[in-house]
Design an enzyme around this catalytic site. Sequence first.
Site, short mmCIF file in Angstrom:
data_model
loop_
_atom_site.label_atom_id
_atom_site.label_comp_id
_atom_site.label_asym_id
_atom_site.label_seq_id
_atom_site.Cartn_x
_atom_site.Cartn_y
_atom_site.Cartn_z
N ASP A 18 0.83 -1.21 0.00
CA ASP A 18 0.00 0.00 0.00
C ASP A 18 0.87 1.26 0.00
OD1 ASP A 18 -2.35 1.43 0.01
OD2 ASP A 18 -2.65 1.30 2.18
N ASN A 66 -10.54 -3.20 -6.26
CA ASN A 66 -9.80 -2.21 -7.04
C ASN A 66 -10.40 -1.95 -8.43
OD1 ASN A 66 -6.45 -3.11 -5.85
ND2 ASN A 66 -7.86 -1.55 -5.11
C1 FPP Z 1 -2.08 0.10 -3.26
O1 FPP Z 1 -1.60 1.42 -3.27
C2 FPP Z 1 -1.50 -0.65 -4.36
C3 FPP Z 1 -2.21 -1.18 -5.38
C4 FPP Z 1 -3.68 -1.05 -5.50
C5 FPP Z 1 -1.56 -1.91 -6.49
C6 FPP Z 1 -0.28 -2.62 -6.19
C7 FPP Z 1 0.47 -2.74 -7.46
C8 FPP Z 1 1.81 -2.65 -7.62
C9 FPP Z 1 2.73 -2.60 -6.48
C10 FPP Z 1 2.45 -2.62 -8.97
C11 FPP Z 1 2.12 -3.69 -9.93
C12 FPP Z 1 2.24 -5.05 -9.38
C13 FPP Z 1 3.13 -6.00 -9.80
C14 FPP Z 1 3.07 -7.35 -9.20
C15 FPP Z 1 4.16 -5.74 -10.80
P1 FPP Z 1 -2.66 2.61 -3.37
O2 FPP Z 1 -2.79 3.00 -4.76
O3 FPP Z 1 -3.93 2.23 -2.69
O4 FPP Z 1 -1.91 3.72 -2.53
P2 FPP Z 1 -2.57 4.87 -1.64
O5 FPP Z 1 -3.19 4.20 -0.46
O6 FPP Z 1 -1.38 5.70 -1.27
O7 FPP Z 1 -3.54 5.59 -2.52
#
Ligand code: FPP
Length: 240
Positions: A18, A66
């Site tokens: 996250d 998501n």
């Molecule tokens: C949460 O951060 C993260 C995600 C919804 C996606 C995770 C994806 C990756 C790390 C990259 C792609 C994956 C791979 C396996 C290559 P958020 O967007 O909710 O962050 P925030 O809470 O700061 O808004």
Amino acid sequence: MTLIDARNMPRHVGIIMDGNGRWAERRAEPRSEGHRAGSRSVRRIVRLARRIGIEALTLYAFSFQNWARPEDEVSALMVLLQEYLFSERDEILGNGIRLAAVGELDQMPQEVRHVLDALCSESAANAKMTLTLALSYGGQEEIASAARAIAKDHAVGRLRLEDITVDELSSRIPSQRVGSPDLIIRTGGETRLSNFLLFGSAYAELFFSDRLWPEFTEEDLFTAIESYQRRERRFGQVVA
Ligand code: FPP
């Protein structure tokens, strides 16, 4: 440098990655740049996990919920996933990593499914570490789906009521194929599980880090493992 004990490693580590969005917002960049930086962290952490002998690593890459994010963010994530699978193919195959995926995979775009399925089959015989990507994944959805399968088998007489045990349920939960997680790490400062590995997390040790996922380093993984190793796991029992 944090010191960890090679004889007391968590066998299965799950990570809730996250903080990508906030990382980008702090730099006045689009959220997709946060995810791009997040996928660089994925590369770093997968390499390290393999090197230090973690047997199973499950990454929460895209939750079932998501899908409700803005369309451009969802497509950016799908492109990043595809890029990751292309660019890490040699790394995965060359290092004995078995790739697996859990979640409502039918909902994933064809292009992603195509590379994902190919790499999962190509790496199926690898045995050093299982890297599971949780994609379109929800812990509640996974349990509901297992419950439906059980109800179906019971209705046609293939499963008796008394055979519906914790083990039977677990055997129908795809994320449990690598066993329950010993350690779940969540970056980004929130202290909740957000529908990740709900069945398996019953006795998992939880580690919450304030670090945003794009900034999560090798040293941070060592810190999480060190914290895990300082804990006494009792599984509801009393330790003499
Ligand atoms: C949460 O951060 C993260 C995600 C919804 C996606 C995770 C994806 C990756 C790390 C990259 C792609 C994956 C791979 C396996 C290559 P958020 O967007 O909710 O962050 P925030 O809470 O700061 O808004």
